[in-house]
Design a protein around this motif. Sequence first.
Motif, PDB file in Angstrom:
ATOM      1  N   VAL A 353     -15.968  -6.530  -0.984  1.00 14.30           N
ATOM      2  CA  VAL A 353     -14.775  -5.965  -0.996  1.00 14.30           C
ATOM      3  C   VAL A 353     -14.372  -5.893  -2.607  1.00 14.30           C
ATOM      4  O   VAL A 353     -14.466  -7.134  -3.390  1.00 14.30           O
ATOM      5  CB  VAL A 353     -13.438  -6.875  -0.216  1.00 14.30           C
ATOM      6  N   VAL A 354     -13.836  -4.920  -3.084  1.00 12.69           N
ATOM      7  CA  VAL A 354     -13.471  -4.773  -4.638  1.00 12.69           C
ATOM      8  C   VAL A 354     -12.208  -4.600  -4.656  1.00 12.69           C
ATOM      9  O   VAL A 354     -11.751  -4.753  -6.053  1.00 12.69           O
ATOM     10  CB  VAL A 354     -14.344  -3.620  -5.173  1.00 12.69           C
ATOM     11  N   ALA A 355     -11.418  -4.227  -3.792  1.00 11.68           N
ATOM     12  CA  ALA A 355      -9.914  -3.918  -4.122  1.00 11.68           C
ATOM     13  C   ALA A 355      -9.190  -4.100  -2.734  1.00 11.68           C
ATOM     14  O   ALA A 355      -9.461  -3.638  -1.781  1.00 11.68           O
ATOM     15  CB  ALA A 355      -9.607  -2.371  -4.859  1.00 11.68           C
ATOM     16  N   ASP A 356      -8.046  -4.763  -3.004  1.00 12.67           N
ATOM     17  CA  ASP A 356      -7.167  -4.967  -1.975  1.00 12.67           C
ATOM     18  C   ASP A 356      -5.904  -4.103  -1.867  1.00 12.67           C
ATOM     19  O   ASP A 356      -5.352  -4.320  -2.764  1.00 12.67           O
ATOM     20  CB  ASP A 356      -6.766  -6.494  -1.867  1.00 12.67           C
ATOM     21  N   LEU A 357      -5.790  -3.169  -1.040  1.00 11.21           N
ATOM     22  CA  LEU A 357      -4.448  -2.342  -1.274  1.00 11.21           C
ATOM     23  C   LEU A 357      -3.725  -2.740  -0.241  1.00 11.21           C
ATOM     24  O   LEU A 357      -2.845  -1.471   0.316  1.00 11.21           O
ATOM     25  CB  LEU A 357      -4.894  -1.025  -1.338  1.00 11.21           C
ATOM     26  N   SER A 358      -3.265  -3.753   0.172  1.00  6.82           N
ATOM     27  CA  SER A 358      -2.543  -3.975   1.248  1.00  6.82           C
ATOM     28  C   SER A 358      -1.005  -3.907   0.639  1.00  6.82           C
ATOM     29  O   SER A 358      -0.703  -3.925  -0.781  1.00  6.82           O
ATOM     30  CB  SER A 358      -2.414  -5.302   1.625  1.00  6.82           C
ATOM     31  N   GLU A 359       0.008  -3.785   1.460  1.00  4.52           N
ATOM     32  CA  GLU A 359       1.363  -3.236   1.073  1.00  4.52           C
ATOM     33  C   GLU A 359       2.006  -4.234   0.118  1.00  4.52           C
ATOM     34  O   GLU A 359       2.078  -5.510   0.179  1.00  4.52           O
ATOM     35  CB  GLU A 359       2.371  -3.043   2.263  1.00  4.52           C
ATOM     36  N   THR A 360       2.665  -3.530  -0.825  1.00  2.00           N
ATOM     37  CA  THR A 360       3.271  -4.381  -2.020  1.00  2.00           C
ATOM     38  C   THR A 360       4.803  -3.829  -2.152  1.00  2.00           C
ATOM     39  O   THR A 360       4.767  -2.436  -2.243  1.00  2.00           O
ATOM     40  CB  THR A 360       2.399  -4.471  -3.378  1.00  2.00           C
TER      41      THR A 360
END
Lengths: 499, 671
Positions: A353-360
């Motif tokens: 996993v290189v990036a986490d794009l969960s809601e911000t």
Amino acid sequence: MCSLALFPPPLPSGQTTLCESNNELLSGTTTEDQLKQVWSSPLSLYFPRESLKLHSRTESSSKAAFLDHSETLWMRSAATSEHTLLEGSGCILALLQKVSSFHGSLFPHLTLSSEDMIAEFSQVLNWSDCVVRAFAWHPHTDKFAVALLDDSIKIYNPKSATTPTLKHRLQRSVAAVQWKPLCASALAVACQNCLLVWHVDPCSLSTRPSSGCAQVLSHPGHSPVTSIAWSPSGSLLVSASPMDTAMMVWDVASESCVPLQRVGGGGVSFLSWSPDGSHVLASTPSALFRVWETRMWTCERWPCVKGRCQSGCWSPDGSRLLFTVQGEMVIYALTFTDTPGVGLCGGPQAAAVVADLSETTFNTPDGDIIVGGEIQSLAWDSTGERLAVLLKGDPHAADRPAIIAVFKTRTSPIFELLPCGFVQGERGAEPRLMQFHPSFQHGALLTVCWSSGRITHVPFYFLSAGVPHCGLSGSPSLPRPQTVPADFANQSLFTELMS
Amino acid sequence: MFSTEQTCWFVRKVICWRAAASTAWAVLLLGPITAALVILGRFSLFHPIQTISECLSLLTSASAVFSLILLCGVILMIGFLNLEYYTVIPTIACSKIALLGQLLHPRQLVNSAVHCVMGIVVAWCCAITIGGRYETLGYTCPQSDGDSSSQMCLNEYHLILLLAGAFVGLSYSLLGVIHNMNYISFHTVQQYKYLRFKGALPLVVKCSATQALYSIRNFIVVYFFLGYIPKAWFCKTLNLYLNSSVHPLDSIAGLLDLSLVYHLWISASFLLFTWHITLVLFRIFVTELYSFPVQSSFTEDAHQCLAKVLNEKQPMILKFLALQDLALLSQHSPSRRCQVFSLSQPGGHPHNWNAISKECLSMLTDLTQRLVAYHDTVATNGRAKSLSTGSERKTSSETSVTSGTEDLMSPRPTLLMKTPASVFARSVVGTPRTPLTAPFTPDLDSPFASPALRRLTAPVEQCSPWFGTVQSPHVMRRGPKLWSTSTDSQVNGSPQSSPASVPSPKQEPSKPSLLAQFLQNRKEQVKNFLAKRVLIMYLFNKLPEASSQALFADSQAHIWALEGLSYLVQASFSEDQFGVVQTALPSILSCMLVLQEAVDRHFKLPHASSKPVRSTGSMGDSTHKTLRFALRATLKTAIYRITTTFGDHLNAIQMSAEHRKRLQQFLEYKE
């Protein structure tokens, strides 16, 4: 690994992203004057929805009323007698079809209509409602093709006054277009029932090339075609259909194809050929994707946990594959070490996993905006320094817009991801489709097609690490002196050293 | 003919083993296929258990084992024929009469006869395995005149199955010639043998079933009309009687027996399937990539090196595999590319690169010359002058023939010279390989030359017409023009010229030579007469695309040469340490540009750019029909590959102004 929280906050509504310079995204307020100024550049286009839709409706309805009828009476009677003769084998074929459609119950996508299926698997956000349905830059020159809602394709070239419009009887529901590499004229179009390869003479002054300029490639059972990919050497074309478990490798000149069939997956929905030509990513409608090696055409299976592989892109040297999975909010990476002869044994063991794009949630003057979520598509520019991610958002919630997040990337000596910023358009416009210019001189050029029917280009000015630096100035063009980049710009989201 | 010790090592060591392996696999597959035949042939819907037990007992019986051994023999024979008759350059008939010549060629007749016999053997095995009423040729029946003693009667069911086998075998052989089944094409996509076989299997099943259906349909029609002949012959020779109480099969009622038709179809499908499987396996094994060493450390292996092998003219399969290897190594293998760019140890000469580039360039130049010469002979209306064959031969061999004496020629030779791929003329002339007498159309299909000879001598024969033409263009130019007017009137204007040919008494005194006038009129009349005979025109008219196809028949080799060269040049940009490629770059570019021009000109001719009809339901490979398109695309891509790699550096290369202009088009992506 960090989240979107490291990104600079999105722009207040009414402001649009103009370009990146000196490590910072510049924005401007879109007044009508500026709009005119920005859109007046030759490659920025605007296709108002009204001008197309009405047109397409009448034309398609009148066409559908007539049947294609080119056979003579004798040919037709011969065909019928053959039909009666072949009835026996026809029954067997029908039986086989029944058996094969048994897995229709296993793969629910097979029950979709072909339009819905294209919309489901397309890289374009909300494809069925999109004015610009497909877009493709020419790999070597400043020329691009735009497929519109009315099933026509227009070709724009800033050096030429004519914009050829391509129309063909079989050119319906265009899902993807791509120019042939190492060729000036050939454009492959993925249609509902077939694959078209147009040969548009760049010197020709004709604005309506005849349908004789198009090669029709079709194979029974291979429709609708949702994804196509040319080999970077220009010799082969692969096409995929979610209805067909076989991926077709076409020799376009001789119009012959080799089906590459593998059990499992229920079809092939998305294809991406690595820029060095050594691998092809083929994702299926179920939780499985394959990476083909193009020398002997063997593949390795990559089962996913949650959903299907929605999108993927390759680093310029073809050693790294980034992909996203439907239902997950992260970007995965696979690294391929190029060991000729070993084949796929040298491949990676697991995806990282290189990036986490969960809601911000970001606080903006207009209120809170939630950014993040599932990913529609990925695009990596040809220098390997910018990665654009189209986030789906939620069409029903006003505070969760679809948005493009851009990362700075570095592939050597180690793989790194850094935040760059969000790319936003004018008020109310949603990004639908994006592509990087394959040969932009001053950095990277991201072309975005918006829901309003506009096509804009966002340049990212930087000096590529691969190109020797001629000076210390950060950008080739300096619109105005900049302050020191904000602290978040240097904070890395992901490096290989961490993992 | 050629030195067997030097060139045949490849055929002996590789091709024969590959053929043997493919045949062995076909023999191994025979078991399951026969089991499938037994089940399909004996299947009865109402007694499934009984069917299975019957089948099992049959498969273990002595007769089944014996027929299986026979079938193995058949497969071995078919495999041998495949090896003997295969070709990598298709033979393309330019007219119907040439096709007929191919079919009636003695070697082909032998082939057909062997297939016919093999068909009978397979059908006999089918009759044994299906059993029941098909099992024996004779059976005891009561005598017709009411006598109690019995006699041997002919079992027509057995006979019809055997005859169907013979018919299907014969049609397999004949269709093989028409569809170029012996032509072996190379795939653009490399795959492992097993996967390729698996991919081809559905097509083989479909083709076998459909072709069996059509063959059986034709057979039934033939049997309906001519079935009494073999029946009577068998009765007479084997001393059998016809049972008058049984309904004869060569009647409508007899042939409407659905079970009979089904069994005929099943056995024909079985026959075609086993043969097609053998053929497909042979193709897969033979076209498998063979990796030639670029450099050999031992002198005794030097003749196996890529550079040496590329320069060999015979056998063609060796050259093709070497070119394929070159195209792939230049694309995929940096270490082998490095060997190509390396210098020889003492002396420092780039021998490998020189040999490879020289051979590739000479092949491309050869193609260019061929195209230019062809273009010069073709009239502006696009139809190849049908007389060019004859007239060229005439002007070059008998230079004394002028337009004056031409009128005195008898109609019969005129007719002969009209034949485009003239079978008769060839047979009359006798030595088809001398440059002077070779026909101008590039047909390799001399029907009276053995295919093996043709296979081995193909490059020589193909090039031969162009040697003469390039040296003496005047002879060639004049050839067609002598005859152009008469051809046109003969083909197009027959209604107009017929009234003119009627001798008018008024004009007679004014003409100086009565005899010449008379002969002229006679000739016209004969011409018109012949032109109106549909059959003759049908046989002798040139097939529209055929000459274009024949011109590009061996273009797979050129495609690989282009790919190999362009990939090597592309790689040389970063990998060539000694700059060995740079010296050849101008010649490579100019060679490609000249070829590009010639190809462009060729595609302006009518019929050249028309797409052939795609045949899907046939096992014959139709790749050769589209080779010219593939060549055109590859050529363009190859030039673009070089121009995109080198970019503006190309401006530093010495070139003619015309070529530079052309290259600029490529640099600007305007081609």
